[in-house]
Design an enzyme around this catalytic site. Structure first.
Site, PDB file in Angstrom:
ATOM      1  CG  ASP A 141      36.335  33.702  44.098  1.00  0.00           C
ATOM      2  OD1 ASP A 141      35.782  34.803  43.969  1.00  0.00           O
ATOM      3  OD2 ASP A 141      37.562  33.565  44.195  1.00  0.00           O
TER       4      ASP A 141
ATOM      5  CG  ASP B 204      36.360  40.011  43.910  1.00  0.00           C
ATOM      6  OD1 ASP B 204      35.930  38.916  44.291  1.00  0.00           O
ATOM      7  OD2 ASP B 204      37.413  40.516  44.326  1.00  0.00           O
TER       8      ASP B 204
END
Length: 501
Positions: free
Chosen positions: A384, A184
Site C-alpha cells: 500500500d 493510491d
C-alpha cells in the site's frame, strides 16, 4: 567489552585445540566485523524534515517517463507551497497515526468480506472521523483537461538535483488544470474535485469541466458505466453517477466522466475515465485535489492504461518531506533499467481484486533471521502506498520488537506513541547505532534491506501489530522509502530497488 570477551573465548578454544595466536586474532576480528556489519550509524537530524525542499538526492531513472513525487505537507509539495504559513498545518503525529489506523482498519475490513458500511466498527469510525483520507502520503502533480486558455503552473524539480538542490516553479507546455493527486495503490476509482474548495488562501484550484473542450460525461448504459459495479450511483439526466464511500465515514460522489490526463508534456492519456466529484463528506485536506487510483480494479488508471503502458507502474517515496521522489507509469524497457531490483511474486486476495498481495517469509535484524513461524505470515501482506506504518501479524511483530529492543538496549526507552510502542529518548544523542532490518519476501533472491528512515519514525520503531496472525499484514510507505517499488502487474511481480531516491 564484547570484543574483549570474544577474544578471551577464542583464546580458550585455541589452547584446547592448538590453534596459532594469529588465527585467534583473525577469528576475533572477523567476528567483530560481522557484528559491526549488522548496524548502521544514523545521524538523527537526517531523518527530520527541513524547512526547504532539497530536491532529488539521486537522479531519477533515465530513458523513462516520470513525474516528481513528494510527501504531502512538506516543502517539496507544490500544494504546500501555495498555502499561507500557519494556516494549513501539518497534522500532529497523534492525528497522523489515528488516520493511519483508520486506513488499516478499512483495508482489513474490505479483505474480511464484511459489509463495510453496515459494520459496527465502520460506524464507530464514521462517528469520530474528522479527516482521514487526504492528510498524508505521496502526491504528484498532473493536468486534467485540454482548455488551452487555462494557464498551468506546476512545481518542477531538477532531476539532477541532489543534496542542496532546490525546487523551482516554471511554466510547462501542458494543457488543462494542474491537480495535486494522492497516489493510491489500494483504491480503484480515480477522482478529481470539480467544485471550488476553500483554502487558507481563498478558493483553491479545481477542475471545471465546462472549461475543457474534451470533457465528456459518461452516459448511463455505456460499458464504462457498467464497469463501475459497486461504485455506481444511478443516473442524473442520462449521466452516469459514481460514489466511493470509505469505512471511516469519508466519501466522494459526482458524475463519472472522461477527459485528457496529461502526466508529462510527452505522456498523455486521452479518454481518461474518472469521477468528477461534486461533493465530499469528511474533512478532506484542501491541499489535495483527488486520487490517482492504481488498484487492480477495472476503473483504475493502471487498468485504463494497461495496453499503452505495459500494465505496470513504479514510484519512489522520499525519506523525508523535504526530499523528492518520483512516479513512473509503465515498466522499465531495458536490461539496465531492470537491474538492481529484488523481485517477489504478486498475487491477489480471494475477496478483492483491488489489493496487491505479497508474502513475507521472515525478517532479519542485525543480519540475523527471526525465524518467524510460517503460519504467522501465511495470510500475506498488502502493498500500500498510502498506509504509513507497516502492520505485521502479532507473532512476527513481537519477534521483531524483542530483537530490536535487545539491539537498542544502550538507548533510553520513551513512552509509546499511539500504535508505536518501541520509542526512544534521543535527547542529546546526535548519532544512533541502529540495527539493520530487512524484509525477506517469498522467492526473493535476497532480503530487502530497509533504509534507516524506514526503521525509525519519529524516534520509534516504525512497525505495529495488525491485531491477529490470521489477518493480512500491510507494507506501508515508511518502509518503502528511498526504494523504487515496481508493480509489474502484467508480470505478476513486485520489485524493490534500493537507494533510488
Amino acid at each position: 567489552m564484547a570484543y574483549v570477551l570474544l577474544l578471551s573465548v577464542s583464546l580458550v578454544l585455541c589452547l584446547l585445540s592448538g590453534f596459532s595466536s594469529s588465527s585467534i586474532v583473525h577469528a576475533a576480528a572477523a567476528a567483530a566485523d560481522e557484528e559491526h556489519a549488522g548496524y548502521t550509524l544514523v545521524v538523527i537530524s537526517s531523518l527530520k524534515q527541513k524547512a526547504d525542499c532539497s530536491g532529488h538526492r539521486v537522479s531519477p531513472p533515465q530513458n523513462r517517463t516520470w513525474v516528481p513525487l513528494s510527501l504531502s505537507h512538506g516543502p517539496c509539495s507544490s500544494s504546500s507551497s501555495a498555502a499561507l504559513p500557519g494556516r494549513e498545518k501539518k497534522p500532529s503525529l497523534a492525528e497522523l497515526l489515528r488516520q493511519d489506523q483508520l486506513r488499516v482498519d478499512s483495508i482489513l475490513m474490505a479483505l474480511s468480506g464484511s459489509d463495510d458500511y453496515a459494520d459496527e466498527k465502520a460506524k464507530k469510525h464514521a462517528a469520530k472521523s474528522t479527516t482521514t483520507l487526504m492528510q498524508h502520503g505521496p502526491v504528484v502533480d498532473v493536468n486534467v483537461g485540454s482548455a488551452s486558455s487555462i494557464s498551468s503552473s506546476v512545481q518542477s524539480i531538477d532531476p539532477m538535483a541532489s543534496g542542496g538542490g532546490s525546487s523551482s516553479r516554471r511554466r510547462r507546455s501542458m494543457p488543462g488544470v494542474t491537480q495535486t493527486m494522492m497516489v493510491d495503490t489500494a483504491s480503484d476509482v480515480p477522482w478529481v474535485q470539480c467544485h471550488p474548495k476553500a483554502t487558507a488562501a481563498g478558493s483553491g484550484s479545481f477542475f471545471d469541466p465546462t472549461r475543457s473542450r474534451t470533457y465528456a460525461a459518461i452516459p448511463c448504459g455505456s460499458p464504462a458505466c457498467a464497469r463501475l459495479g459497486p461504485y455506481a450511483n444511478g443516473c442524473v439526466n442520462g449521466r452516469c453517477q459514481y460514489r466511493v464511500a470509505y469505512p471511516d465515514g469519508s466519501s466522494t460522489l459526482g458524475t463519472y466522466s472522461s477527459d485528457l490526463l496529461t502526466i508529462t508534456p510527452s505522456d498523455a492519456v486521452s479518454g481518461f475515465q474518472f469521477g468528477c466529484s461534486q461533493a465530499e463528506t469528511g474533512s478532506f485536506d484542501a491541499r489535495s485535489s483527488g486520487i490517482v487510483a492504481l488498484g487492480g480494479g477495472a476503473e483504475s488508471l493502471l487498468s485504463q492504461t494497461a495496453a499503452s503502458h505495459g500494465n505496470a507502474f513504479s514510484y519512489c517515496v522520499p525519506p523525508t518531506p523535504s526530499d523528492a521522489g518520483f512516479f513512473v507509469l509503465g515498466a522499465p524497457t531495458t536490461a539496465a533499467a531492470t537491474s538492481g531490483f529484488v523481485a517477489t511474486p504478486m498475487t491477489r486476495f480471494p475477496r478483492s481484486s483491488t489489493f496487491y498481495r505479497v508474502v513475507l517469509r521472515d525478517i532479519t535484524v542485525a543480519g540475523r533471521r527471526l525465524n518467524v513461524p510460517a503460519a504467522a505470515l501465511a495470510a500475506g501482506a498488502v502493498m500500500d502506498s498510502r498506509t504509513a506504518i507497516t502492520r505485521l501479524p502479532p507473532t512476527a511483530y513481537g519477534a521483531l520488537r524483542a530483537a530490536f529492543r535487545r539491539r537498542m538496549a544502550a538507548y533510553r526507552l520513551a513512552p509509546p506513541r499511539g500504535a508505536l510502542d518501541t520509542c526512544y529518548d534521543f535527547t542529546g544523542v546526535a548519532v544512533v547505532r541502529v540495527p539493520r532490518v530487512a524484509l525477506v519476501f517469498d522467492r526473493s533472491a535476497a532480503a530487502v534491506e530497509l533504509d534507516p528512515s524506514g526503521i525509525l519514525f519519529n524516534d520509534c520503531l516504525a512497525f505495529a501489530s495488525n491485531g491477529a496472525d490470521s489477518a493480512p499484514g500491510i507494507i506501508g510507505n515508511v518502509q518503502q522509502q528511498t526504494m523504487e517499488v515496481l508493480y509489474n502487474v502484467g508480470g505478476g511481480a513486485v520489485g524493490f530497488r534500493r537507494g533510488a531516491c
